[in-house]
Design a protein around this motif. Sequence first.
Motif, PDB file in Angstrom:
ATOM      1  N   SER A  74       0.920  -1.336  -0.174  1.00 50.51           N
ATOM      2  CA  SER A  74      -0.056  -0.041  -0.141  1.00 50.51           C
ATOM      3  C   SER A  74       0.707   1.366  -0.002  1.00 50.51           C
ATOM      4  O   SER A  74       0.246   2.322  -0.025  1.00 50.51           O
ATOM      5  CB  SER A  74      -0.907  -0.039   1.189  1.00 50.51           C
ATOM      6  OG  SER A  74      -1.765  -1.151   1.162  1.00 50.51           O
ATOM      7  N   ASP A  75       2.035   1.118   0.051  1.00 49.07           N
ATOM      8  CA  ASP A  75       3.015   2.237  -0.058  1.00 49.07           C
ATOM      9  C   ASP A  75       3.155   2.955  -1.349  1.00 49.07           C
ATOM     10  O   ASP A  75       3.863   2.314  -2.057  1.00 49.07           O
ATOM     11  CB  ASP A  75       4.315   1.950   0.707  1.00 49.07           C
ATOM     12  CG  ASP A  75       5.338   3.147   1.146  1.00 49.07           C
ATOM     13  OD1 ASP A  75       5.237   3.901   0.277  1.00 49.07           O
ATOM     14  OD2 ASP A  75       5.864   3.085   2.149  1.00 49.07           O
ATOM     15  N   ALA A  76       2.737   3.959  -1.571  1.00 47.55           N
ATOM     16  CA  ALA A  76       2.865   4.751  -2.778  1.00 47.55           C
ATOM     17  C   ALA A  76       4.300   4.946  -3.287  1.00 47.55           C
ATOM     18  O   ALA A  76       4.487   4.712  -4.356  1.00 47.55           O
ATOM     19  CB  ALA A  76       1.985   5.712  -2.756  1.00 47.55           C
ATOM     20  N   ARG A  79       5.736   1.569  -4.448  1.00 45.72           N
ATOM     21  CA  ARG A  79       5.239   1.253  -5.603  1.00 45.72           C
ATOM     22  C   ARG A  79       5.708   2.162  -6.806  1.00 45.72           C
ATOM     23  O   ARG A  79       6.070   1.858  -7.823  1.00 45.72           O
ATOM     24  CB  ARG A  79       3.667   1.419  -5.761  1.00 45.72           C
ATOM     25  CG  ARG A  79       2.967   0.792  -6.872  1.00 45.72           C
ATOM     26  CD  ARG A  79       1.435   0.510  -6.679  1.00 45.72           C
ATOM     27  NE  ARG A  79       0.751   1.665  -6.249  1.00 45.72           N
ATOM     28  CZ  ARG A  79       0.439   2.094  -5.162  1.00 45.72           C
ATOM     29  NH1 ARG A  79       0.463   1.240  -4.213  1.00 45.72           N
ATOM     30  NH2 ARG A  79      -0.256   3.431  -4.896  1.00 45.72           N
ATOM     31  N   SER A  80       5.839   3.447  -6.424  1.00 43.36           N
ATOM     32  CA  SER A  80       6.521   4.398  -7.698  1.00 43.36           C
ATOM     33  C   SER A  80       7.924   3.947  -7.798  1.00 43.36           C
ATOM     34  O   SER A  80       8.364   3.977  -9.046  1.00 43.36           O
ATOM     35  CB  SER A  80       6.228   5.752  -6.949  1.00 43.36           C
ATOM     36  OG  SER A  80       7.026   6.633  -7.917  1.00 43.36           O
ATOM     37  N   CYS A 134       1.456  -2.624 -11.797  1.00 44.73           N
ATOM     38  CA  CYS A 134       1.783  -1.727 -10.738  1.00 44.73           C
ATOM     39  C   CYS A 134       1.004  -0.425 -11.113  1.00 44.73           C
ATOM     40  O   CYS A 134       0.597   0.232 -10.191  1.00 44.73           O
ATOM     41  CB  CYS A 134       3.263  -1.245 -10.829  1.00 44.73           C
ATOM     42  SG  CYS A 134       4.295  -2.551  -9.921  1.00 44.73           S
ATOM     43  N   ALA A 138      -1.941   0.983  -8.707  1.00 43.70           N
ATOM     44  CA  ALA A 138      -1.631   2.330  -8.264  1.00 43.70           C
ATOM     45  C   ALA A 138      -2.936   3.243  -8.398  1.00 43.70           C
ATOM     46  O   ALA A 138      -3.417   3.908  -7.655  1.00 43.70           O
ATOM     47  CB  ALA A 138      -0.542   3.274  -8.971  1.00 43.70           C
TER      48      ALA A 138
END
Length: 433
Positions: A74-76, A79-80, A134, A138
């Motif tokens: 869940s960590d943006a 993921r980015s 991904c 997102a």
Amino acid sequence: MTVICPPTIYLPPIAKIASFSAAQLLDALTYLRSLYQPEVRGSRRKHVRAPEVRETRKFHLRHEFDSEVHVIRSDAFERSYAMRWLTALIVQLEIWQELLHSGDMSLHNVVKPEPTFAHTEALFTQAASLIAICAGFAATGTITRNFTFGSIDGQRRVAAQLTEIPLDNNDYGSVGAQTWGGSCVLAEMIVEDPEQFGLDLSFGDAESRRFNVLELGAGTGLVSLVVAKLLHILPSFDNREVSVVATDFYPSVLANLGSNISVNFPPTSDVIPSTHSITTHFLDWSSFSTTASPRPSSLSYPFDVVFGADIIYEPEHAVWIKDCLKQLLRRRSERTLSPAAFHLVIPLRPTHTFESSTVESVFLKACDVDPNGDADLVILSKESITCDAHGDYTRGRDLGEDVEYTYYKIGWPTLSEKEVRTSYYALRSVRDP
């Protein structure tokens, strides 16, 4: 101790991607797929054996592991970073592919073993796919899964595509928006041996030839989708009317369920014949048997086969389900030689031990029921199933646990010998007047 690493720590540094081997890069891609498109935990059968008591410590490790993975997923920022890393990898792969095609391997800044160049296309395909996954995660938090099940002899294959939507933290019932291992296990067993689950012509109304299938707590709809596709390819159902009804209680789950059905059965396609249908419907187990309002048409007829996977997680569930089955499961009659049945698969979770045990307190075993008493739903058979936990890929993970399920076949008591003979001759008179 299990160590969970976020992408910023686990992945090779972006600036040094070119120095890593194909095996190391494939390892990194496997890790990212397990994080953003994980396999369904406990969906791969190992063997059948009697259930054992699982260690509480292992469950605590499992709970801690799930919590840490959820935080990372869940960590943006993480993921980015994963998407930036994938993009950098694709750029490097394009450079390697150009070198491979040009045959120019003499550049001083390229020091790669030949096997790495040989794997560039496979690496490129996986990396591109993961960027799309991904990006989709997102944007919506959804996960798309593709399942394929086959018969043991390899003559029969059924595929289904499912979308899972994010859990609603304010609504515990939204867990149905995820695909759970129990539904995978049940779907696999159904495709392997359809007759074991009543998918043959000895079931149903011999006069109308309609075959009715129901799924309780369908969730993402895997079992219903697989059954609908399976009945389409079974020769005995070519000219028979078939109805598959997938039910659930929660609006968000039902909406996603309907979407999954549309994807697998587009209105303009011929995936299933016009005589076959698959629909969704709201069903509240707690009030279905007592409500005075008229039943919807899709739930107004008796069902020949009912399925349920991973649907017992509250003490009242078994009681409510039994009340529903009394109204919905076709009773034995002179027109059906083989009785209808409810096929239930439940996981043996340490957190829901009491809830699982209610199945055997609500549904008695057939051997414990008076054959001369009033007919009641009973447990006709019981089987223990063990699966690999899998679905999780982290450095240093060693939980050493399996996932265990119990499969129940529940139905009306078996006919007596006299009743069987009477039903046989009555059914023959209907089929061969």
